[in-house]
Scaffold this active site. Structure first.
Site, PDB file in Angstrom:
ATOM      1  N   ARG A  74     -25.475  -2.032   7.778  1.00 30.34           N
ATOM      2  CA  ARG A  74     -25.283  -3.463   7.555  1.00 30.34           C
ATOM      3  C   ARG A  74     -25.687  -4.291   8.771  1.00 30.34           C
ATOM      4  NH1 ARG A  74     -19.923  -4.929   4.239  1.00 30.34           N
ATOM      5  NH2 ARG A  74     -20.694  -4.258   2.210  1.00 30.34           N
TER       6      ARG A  74
ATOM      7  N   GLU B 106     -19.358  -5.616  10.586  1.00 33.22           N
ATOM      8  CA  GLU B 106     -20.228  -4.779  11.416  1.00 33.22           C
ATOM      9  C   GLU B 106     -21.294  -5.589  12.145  1.00 33.22           C
ATOM     10  OE1 GLU B 106     -18.466  -2.294   8.157  1.00 33.22           O
ATOM     11  OE2 GLU B 106     -19.533  -4.217   8.202  1.00 33.22           O
TER      12      GLU B 106
ATOM     13  N   LYS C 235       0.847  -1.182   0.000  1.00 32.02           N
ATOM     14  CA  LYS C 235       0.000   0.000   0.000  1.00 32.02           C
ATOM     15  C   LYS C 235       0.889   1.241   0.000  1.00 32.02           C
ATOM     16  CE  LYS C 235      -4.469   1.259   1.992  1.00 32.02           C
ATOM     17  NZ  LYS C 235      -5.459   0.969   3.041  1.00 32.02           N
TER      18      LYS C 235
END
Length: 626
Positions: free
Chosen positions: A398, A370, A285
């Protein structure tokens, strides 16, 4: 000077670039990303890490016939560049400009709109199933990060991939493994991938072993054929647990995600294989920009910055609502050992990094999961702890069923701290927190609050962690309102706060929209309209006593909220007036029935009619009509 990149003006133009020039093109793309994202802000580190992968996909596939589904989609900037949208990058994440995520109406090459994690495999499987029903031949690819593999939807999709193996339906899953989601990854899948990373490529190993065996005179071919028929013998040694292979997914890798030629070879091979294949690639990254490589979490989503130093062009000075949350939860936790903090892969974004450092045994990052976060919190609450679930408004959607079923039915004391509630600006429609008032306020046992400023937020947090039952507080992104410090009445369950009295007109302000309502009052005074102002504080339970008093005094009642009007606070006031047969005129101001596009929050509020000038204008129009 982007000599190679300038030759790419439309989809598939990359195929005209000579193979020997691919590394140079990758560098030009990284330079382009740095130049533009440093000006507009956006998701930088993830895109720098996906340059060679995206190039390889565009070289091997033919778009838009072939389909790429990106998980979350914040890493799709390079995809947009290679499909003819390079000229639009100065408008990235700005009003009427280029969206920061894949968007179907923006380009035929954006196959599937995404903004949340763990969706790509399921969506790609749907595309592949439709392909096979139509008897067409396009290649379907899902690009998913290792962080997204902590989400339950990804496992539901993987579980169903066995049907594709049985029916020999080709689908390619590219696992972009950079050891991170936004923050560093957690959990068993992360450890599993770490183990694979440390092993030599299984595919490379198997080919080398097979070649060596066949070179043995007399018995080599027989031994090699026996090895090929034995699915598990060698794999068990070099693919720990064989998770993917045992789920009928052919595993290939790990592959160097920054070696464009190895990537092209892997993708081309996968295109012609039967059944699902997972290509495991390793990327870094922030690749190519050392400042982002060293701090990928900061540069995941970054405001405009100076390329040489990495420092923000406009340094942050004022305290944000997230900062207030972080500081206050630390104060409370220092006094109460039962307080625990839970987040879903967002310790930095939700302001829990300091808590994590100070109270590591009481901090839980569950990854991009979640639903699990909410039920996990419910379990802790059932055992006497005081769980604080810090989560973004659009991500909490969610876990709606878990909030209702696991928390509220049992009346468990879970405190939901809902960050990024309301308009979020540049991230756009997938991230707007405009529905939490509606999807939480109708659930029995739930208490729902919204602070008007930073001081009230502190008081609400202390109140919430002494409340015996489900309770939620929503607050926005950005600078915390520091005005109205003198208005700090004690928090009482279900009680609003009268800010000032007026004549004929009263505004009921919900949470962070207070600053706009104060501005509207000043504009109304210039029109000789003296309006009252109420700080709602509690969306649920609604302050019925206050509303009775207001209905008896004010002819026009105005509700203002940064939430969709349908099912919001205004709807609750309308129901109250109807039930009690009041004939007051009610004006409800909030977000209309639409998904709000990306742009500045100021523009979004103006579009919705909830900035100070629009609020005052709507009230004056109603007053003149009355």
């Amino acid at each position: 000077m982007s000599q190679l990149l300038d030759r790419i003006q439309k989809p598939n133009d990359i195929k005209r670039i000579p193979a020997r020039c691919y590394p140079l093109l990758a560098q030009e793309i990284r330079d382009f990303l740095l130049e533009h994202v440093s000006e507009t802000g956006g998701h930088l580190a993830s895109n720098l890490g996906a340059v060679e992968l995206t190039m390889a996909l565009h070289i091997c596939l033919h778009l838009p016939k072939d389909k790429i589904v990106y998980d979350v989609g914040h890493q799709a900037y390079v995809h947009k560049i290679l499909t003819g949208r390079k000229k639009d990058f100065p408008t990235l994440r700005r009003q009427d400009g280029l969206c920061g995520f894949p968007k179907r109406k923006e380009s035929e090459c954006d196959t599937f709109g995404t903004g949340h994690a763990s969706t790509s495999i399921a969506a790609a499987m749907g595309l592949a199933a439709a392909r096979d029903l139509r008897h067409t031949s396009e290649t379907i690819v899902a690009v998913i990060g290792d962080g997204a593999l902590s989400g339950g939807l990804a496992y539901e999709a993987l579980n169903n991939l066995s049907l594709f193996r049985k029916e020999k339906k080709n689908i390619i899953i590219i696992l972009n493994d950079n050891k991170m989601s936004i923050a560093e990854n957690v959990g068993g899948m992360s450890r599993y991938l770490n183990d694979i990373r440390s092993r030599k490529s299984y595919g490379e190993f198997k080919e080398n072993v097979e070649t060596t065996l066949r070179n043995i005179p007399g018995v080599g071919n027989s031994m090699a054929n026996t090895l090929k028929r034995s699915k598990d013998s060698i794999k068990q040694l070099f693919v720990p647990g064989m998770l993917f292979e045992n789920m009928d997914i052919t595993y290939y890798g790990p592959v160097d995600g920054h070696n464009i030629y190895d990537l092209i070879q892997a993708i081309n091979r996968a295109k012609y294989m039967d059944g699902p294949i997972l290509i495991h690639i390793l990327t870094k990254k922030g690749k190519g920009y050392p400042i982002a490589e060293n701090n990928p979490e900061l540069f995941h989503g970054i405001a405009p910055f100076d390329i040489k130093t990495g420092k923000l062009r406009t340094p942050k000075t004022a305290e944000s609502y997230t900062d207030v949350f972080s500081r206050t939860i630390m104060d409370i936790a220092g006094k109460d050992e039962k307080v625990v903090a839970i987040t879903a892969a967002m310790p930095s974004g939700t302001g829990l990094n300091a808590f994590k450092k100070e109270y590591p045994q009481r901090f839980f990052d569950v990854g991009i999961a979640e639903e699990y976060a909410v039920t996990f919190a419910a379990g802790m609450a059932a055992s006497g702890m005081k769980p604080v679930v810090a989560i973004y408004s659009s991500f909490l959607q969610r876990a709606y069923d878990q909030v209702l079923h696991d928390v509220c039915i049992q009346k468990l004391p879970v405190f939901f701290c809902i960050d990024r509630a309301g308009l979020v600006g540049a991230d756009g429609e997938t991230h707007q927190g405009l529905f939490d008032l509606s999807y939480l306020s109708h659930i029995p046992n739930m208490v729902l609050m919204a602070p008007k400023n930073k001081y009230e937020m502190e008081d609400m947090m202390y109140f919430a962690l002494n409340h015996d039952g489900p309770i939620a507080m929503r607050y926005p992104r950005g600078t915390a309102y520091a005005g109205m410090e003198d208005h700090r009445q004690p928090i009482e369950l279900g009680r609003s706060e009268m800010i000032c009295e007026g004549e004929e007109v009263v505004l009921l302000s919900v949470g962070n929209i207070m600053e706009e309502c104060v501005g509207a009052l000043e504009l109304l005074k210039e029109q000789n309209v003296r309006a009252g102002l109420v700080n709602v504080r509690f969306i649920r339970p609604i302050d019925r006593e206050m509303l009775h008093g207001l209905a008896g005094k004010y002819r026009l009642i105005v509700t203002v909220e940064e939430n969709v009007l349908s099912g919001g606070f205004g709807s609750a006031v309308s129901m109250f007036l109807h039930e009690n047969e009041y004939d007051n005129t009610l004006l409800t101001l909030g977000i209309p029935d639409c998904f709000v596009e990306h742009g500045s929050v100021a523009w979004q509020r103006n579009m919705a009619g909830i900035d100070a000038a629009s609020i005052a204008g709507s009230i004056m129009k109603k007053v003149r009509k009355e």
